[in-house]
Design a protein around this motif. Structure first.
Motif, PDB file in Angstrom:
ATOM      1  N   GLU A 205      12.130 -82.811  20.986  1.00  0.00           N
ATOM      2  CA  GLU A 205      11.640 -81.435  20.968  1.00  0.00           C
ATOM      3  C   GLU A 205      12.480 -80.565  21.906  1.00  0.00           C
ATOM      4  O   GLU A 205      12.932 -81.037  22.947  1.00  0.00           O
ATOM      5  N   PHE A 206      12.654 -79.311  21.498  1.00  0.00           N
ATOM      6  CA  PHE A 206      13.371 -78.364  22.350  1.00  0.00           C
ATOM      7  C   PHE A 206      12.843 -76.966  22.084  1.00  0.00           C
ATOM      8  O   PHE A 206      12.228 -76.708  21.049  1.00  0.00           O
ATOM      9  N   GLU A 207      13.060 -76.073  23.034  1.00  0.00           N
ATOM     10  CA  GLU A 207      12.599 -74.690  22.908  1.00  0.00           C
ATOM     11  C   GLU A 207      13.772 -73.823  22.457  1.00  0.00           C
ATOM     12  O   GLU A 207      14.756 -73.683  23.167  1.00  0.00           O
ATOM     13  N   SER A 208      13.676 -73.259  21.261  1.00  0.00           N
ATOM     14  CA  SER A 208      14.769 -72.439  20.747  1.00  0.00           C
ATOM     15  C   SER A 208      14.812 -71.100  21.473  1.00  0.00           C
ATOM     16  O   SER A 208      13.821 -70.662  22.069  1.00  0.00           O
ATOM     17  N   ALA A 209      15.968 -70.443  21.399  1.00  0.00           N
ATOM     18  CA  ALA A 209      16.173 -69.173  22.110  1.00  0.00           C
ATOM     19  C   ALA A 209      15.368 -68.042  21.490  1.00  0.00           C
ATOM     20  O   ALA A 209      15.257 -66.964  22.094  1.00  0.00           O
ATOM     21  N   THR A 210      14.821 -68.252  20.284  1.00  0.00           N
ATOM     22  CA  THR A 210      14.034 -67.201  19.620  1.00  0.00           C
ATOM     23  C   THR A 210      12.642 -67.716  19.247  1.00  0.00           C
ATOM     24  O   THR A 210      12.044 -67.253  18.279  1.00  0.00           O
ATOM     25  N   ALA A 211      12.117 -68.647  20.044  1.00  0.00           N
ATOM     26  CA  ALA A 211      10.836 -69.280  19.693  1.00  0.00           C
ATOM     27  C   ALA A 211       9.696 -68.270  19.624  1.00  0.00           C
ATOM     28  O   ALA A 211       8.864 -68.295  18.706  1.00  0.00           O
ATOM     29  N   GLY A 212       9.614 -67.349  20.614  1.00  0.00           N
ATOM     30  CA  GLY A 212       8.544 -66.357  20.615  1.00  0.00           C
ATOM     31  C   GLY A 212       8.683 -65.367  19.476  1.00  0.00           C
ATOM     32  O   GLY A 212       7.689 -64.971  18.845  1.00  0.00           O
ATOM     33  N   LEU A 213       9.910 -64.966  19.194  1.00  0.00           N
ATOM     34  CA  LEU A 213      10.171 -64.024  18.101  1.00  0.00           C
ATOM     35  C   LEU A 213       9.803 -64.647  16.762  1.00  0.00           C
ATOM     36  O   LEU A 213       9.186 -64.003  15.904  1.00  0.00           O
ATOM     37  N   ARG A 214      10.159 -65.911  16.569  1.00  0.00           N
ATOM     38  CA  ARG A 214       9.818 -66.603  15.320  1.00  0.00           C
ATOM     39  C   ARG A 214       8.303 -66.694  15.135  1.00  0.00           C
ATOM     40  O   ARG A 214       7.792 -66.454  14.041  1.00  0.00           O
ATOM     41  N   MET A 215       7.594 -67.022  16.212  1.00  0.00           N
ATOM     42  CA  MET A 215       6.138 -67.112  16.130  1.00  0.00           C
ATOM     43  C   MET A 215       5.525 -65.765  15.775  1.00  0.00           C
ATOM     44  O   MET A 215       4.618 -65.678  14.957  1.00  0.00           O
ATOM     45  N   PHE A 216       6.035 -64.699  16.393  1.00  0.00           N
ATOM     46  CA  PHE A 216       5.511 -63.360  16.087  1.00  0.00           C
ATOM     47  C   PHE A 216       5.696 -63.032  14.608  1.00  0.00           C
ATOM     48  O   PHE A 216       4.775 -62.547  13.945  1.00  0.00           O
ATOM     49  N   PHE A 217       6.877 -63.261  14.074  1.00  0.00           N
ATOM     50  CA  PHE A 217       7.127 -62.986  12.658  1.00  0.00           C
ATOM     51  C   PHE A 217       6.190 -63.794  11.769  1.00  0.00           C
ATOM     52  O   PHE A 217       5.617 -63.278  10.811  1.00  0.00           O
ATOM     53  N   SER A 218       6.042 -65.081  12.079  1.00  0.00           N
ATOM     54  CA  SER A 218       5.239 -65.970  11.242  1.00  0.00           C
ATOM     55  C   SER A 218       3.760 -65.604  11.257  1.00  0.00           C
ATOM     56  O   SER A 218       3.083 -65.651  10.222  1.00  0.00           O
ATOM     57  N   GLU A 219       3.247 -65.242  12.452  1.00  0.00           N
ATOM     58  CA  GLU A 219       1.811 -65.032  12.616  1.00  0.00           C
ATOM     59  C   GLU A 219       1.359 -63.603  12.353  1.00  0.00           C
ATOM     60  O   GLU A 219       0.186 -63.373  12.065  1.00  0.00           O
ATOM     61  N   ASN A 220       2.242 -62.614  12.445  1.00  0.00           N
ATOM     62  CA  ASN A 220       1.804 -61.224  12.421  1.00  0.00           C
ATOM     63  C   ASN A 220       2.331 -60.403  11.249  1.00  0.00           C
ATOM     64  O   ASN A 220       1.850 -59.283  11.037  1.00  0.00           O
ATOM     65  N   LEU A 221       3.315 -60.904  10.506  1.00  0.00           N
ATOM     66  CA  LEU A 221       3.927 -60.117   9.439  1.00  0.00           C
ATOM     67  C   LEU A 221       3.744 -60.789   8.090  1.00  0.00           C
ATOM     68  O   LEU A 221       3.775 -62.021   7.991  1.00  0.00           O
ATOM     69  N   GLU A 222       3.565 -59.966   7.078  1.00  0.00           N
ATOM     70  CA  GLU A 222       3.479 -60.498   5.721  1.00  0.00           C
ATOM     71  C   GLU A 222       4.840 -61.085   5.326  1.00  0.00           C
ATOM     72  O   GLU A 222       5.870 -60.426   5.467  1.00  0.00           O
ATOM     73  N   ASN A 223       4.815 -62.336   4.858  1.00  0.00           N
ATOM     74  CA  ASN A 223       6.053 -63.058   4.538  1.00  0.00           C
ATOM     75  C   ASN A 223       7.012 -63.037   5.730  1.00  0.00           C
ATOM     76  O   ASN A 223       8.231 -62.960   5.573  1.00  0.00           O
ATOM     77  N   GLY A 224       6.424 -63.126   6.928  1.00  0.00           N
ATOM     78  CA  GLY A 224       7.214 -62.988   8.149  1.00  0.00           C
ATOM     79  C   GLY A 224       8.206 -64.110   8.364  1.00  0.00           C
ATOM     80  O   GLY A 224       9.317 -63.876   8.852  1.00  0.00           O
ATOM     81  N   GLU A 225       7.825 -65.342   8.022  1.00  0.00           N
ATOM     82  CA  GLU A 225       8.740 -66.462   8.227  1.00  0.00           C
ATOM     83  C   GLU A 225       9.993 -66.302   7.372  1.00  0.00           C
ATOM     84  O   GLU A 225      11.115 -66.536   7.822  1.00  0.00           O
ATOM     85  N   SER A 226       9.795 -65.846   6.127  1.00  0.00           N
ATOM     86  CA  SER A 226      10.934 -65.608   5.233  1.00  0.00           C
ATOM     87  C   SER A 226      11.812 -64.474   5.754  1.00  0.00           C
ATOM     88  O   SER A 226      13.044 -64.558   5.719  1.00  0.00           O
ATOM     89  N   LEU A 227      11.167 -63.406   6.266  1.00  0.00           N
ATOM     90  CA  LEU A 227      11.917 -62.275   6.811  1.00  0.00           C
ATOM     91  C   LEU A 227      12.733 -62.701   8.025  1.00  0.00           C
ATOM     92  O   LEU A 227      13.897 -62.299   8.182  1.00  0.00           O
ATOM     93  N   PHE A 228      12.137 -63.523   8.885  1.00  0.00           N
ATOM     94  CA  PHE A 228      12.848 -63.996  10.077  1.00  0.00           C
ATOM     95  C   PHE A 228      14.078 -64.824   9.694  1.00  0.00           C
ATOM     96  O   PHE A 228      15.168 -64.642  10.257  1.00  0.00           O
ATOM     97  N   LYS A 229      13.921 -65.708   8.722  1.00  0.00           N
ATOM     98  CA  LYS A 229      15.052 -66.539   8.282  1.00  0.00           C
ATOM     99  C   LYS A 229      16.155 -65.675   7.667  1.00  0.00           C
ATOM    100  O   LYS A 229      17.346 -65.913   7.901  1.00  0.00           O
ATOM    101  N   THR A 230      15.739 -64.674   6.885  1.00  0.00           N
ATOM    102  CA  THR A 230      16.737 -63.779   6.281  1.00  0.00           C
ATOM    103  C   THR A 230      17.500 -63.021   7.350  1.00  0.00           C
ATOM    104  O   THR A 230      18.726 -62.883   7.291  1.00  0.00           O
ATOM    105  N   MET A 231      16.774 -62.514   8.355  1.00  0.00           N
ATOM    106  CA  MET A 231      17.400 -61.763   9.445  1.00  0.00           C
ATOM    107  C   MET A 231      18.408 -62.628  10.193  1.00  0.00           C
ATOM    108  O   MET A 231      19.556 -62.214  10.415  1.00  0.00           O
TER     109      MET A 231
END
Length: 376
Positions: A205-231
């Motif tokens: 296990e490791f903590e990525s440099a964008t772990a908090g940002l990824r969680m925010f996208f996944s939990e708070n935005l519609e289709n956020g995980e897909s948007l984060f990956k695209t970005m």
């Protein structure tokens, strides 16, 4: 395929010790010849002569629109090379003139572009209470370090809103979002990532440099995980060189509004703001410019003088009046009056070819009127 003459200018930047020319082949577009030169122009403020850099190109293309695309591609590489050799940043190239090249015809089509910077914004009222409320939220940050992350991020975001180049705007926005990562980790939490060893297969296990940002996208935005990956995928390919830029540009334009709204939601989450922050659907870009164009028929002799860089003041359009307004649908609407010398205007109308319009991102013409200079 036909031949077209195009002229680009940049003011100011650098000067050449002597003009030069090159001829090269574009794999798809065919041959292009380029001549670089210095030219003198008067500044609007002082009226003093300054030296600008110009490029004249003759390109093979299907039509005018294709010629604009081809000539810019042919021009950008040597232009950037000059900037690299000189070690200076350069303003954007401006296409100012284009002509059809046909010696067998008594007249040619002449397209002239007038670049007008949008120097002042369109009024938007902000309440003093809103400013006080935001400052109050910010000063509840737990440490100076958190405040530094927040103010740095806001700086990148506001800079991105006033940037006209789509990739620069996108990368600034990415930096603004990534600067919020530590703050988002505290606000919404984060999950550690897993990686397998290529030798034994054991997961660590490791903590990525964008772990908090990824969680925010996944939990708070519609289709956020897909948007984060695209970005992140687009950011990587733009920065590190992958795929074709034309396709990337279309994709970036598509997701920019969603990312800008995501940023406002992230700020709201960090500062625990009840009412959501909002931005214009198409935020006003202060570095944006309005480009008025005229397309008329000219005598062959006048066209030759233009191509030879001789002064031809009688064919120069003058913007007599212009009115700009931000429409409810987010577009910038433009009214303008453009004047020509009576003889040129009469000849062009008799030759059956004269049009005028406006171009630019999120800009549309409402009424563009052509008039004679003597009647204004």
């Amino acid at each position: 395929m036909a031949k077209f003459f195009c002229r680009y200018e940049v003011r100011p930047g650098m000067r050449l010790s002597s003009p030069f020319g090159v001829r090269f082949h574009h794999e798809v577009q065919g041959y292009a010849s380029l001549n670089a030169f210095n030219f003198i122009y008067d500044t609007e403020r002082s009226g003093e002569g300054c030296i600008g850099l110009g490029f004249d190109l003759v390109v093979e293309a299907r039509d005018f629109n294709h010629a604009f695309e081809v000539s810019r591609q042919a021009c950008v590489t040597p232009y950037h090379l000059l900037g690299l050799i000189g070690g200076i940043g350069l303003p954007d190239l401006k296409l100012v003139t284009s002509l059809s090249v046909d010696s067998a015809s008594p007249e040619v089509e002449y397209v002239r572009f007038v670049h007008i910077p949008l120097e002042k914004g369109i009024d938007k009222e902000i309440e003093e209470s809103d400013i006080g409320s935001m400052i109050g939220h910010m000063f509840r940050m737990e440490s100076d370090r958190e405040m530094d992350h927040l103010t740095r991020s806001i700086g990148w975001f506001v800079e991105s809103l006033s940037e006209n180049k789509v990739f620069v705007r996108f990368l600034m926005l990415c930096m603004a979002l990534e600067s919020l990562n530590r703050l988002l980790k505290n606000a919404v939490g984060f999950e550690k990532s897993k990686q397998s060893c290529p030798h034994c297969g054991k997961y660590t296990e490791f903590e990525s440099a964008t772990a908090g940002l990824r969680m925010f996208f996944s939990e708070n935005l519609e289709n956020g995980e897909s948007l984060f990956k695209t970005m992140t995928r687009l950011r990587g390919s733009v920065v590190h060189g992958g795929g074709t830029l034309r396709k990337k540009k279309l994709r970036v334009r598509e997701i920019l509004p969603r990312l800008e709204n995501a940023y406002c939601q992230a700020i709201g989450e960090i500062l625990a703001i009840d009412s959501p922050l909002e931005i214009c659907e198409s935020p006003l870009n202060l570095r944006q410019e309005i480009v008025l164009f005229t397309r008329i028929k000219l005598e062959q002799e006048l066209a030759k003088r233009i191509m030879a860089r001789e002064p031809v003041p009688e064919v120069e359009p003058t913007v007599e009046d212009m009115f700009v307004q931000l429409s409810e649908d987010g577009f910038i609407s433009v009214d303008a009056r453009i004047s020509f010398e009576p003889e040129i205007l009469t000849y062009a109308r008799n030759a059956g070819g004269i049009t005028a319009g406006v171009t630019g991102r999120n800009i549309r013409a409402r009424q563009i009127e052509l008039v004679q200079k003597s009647s204004v």
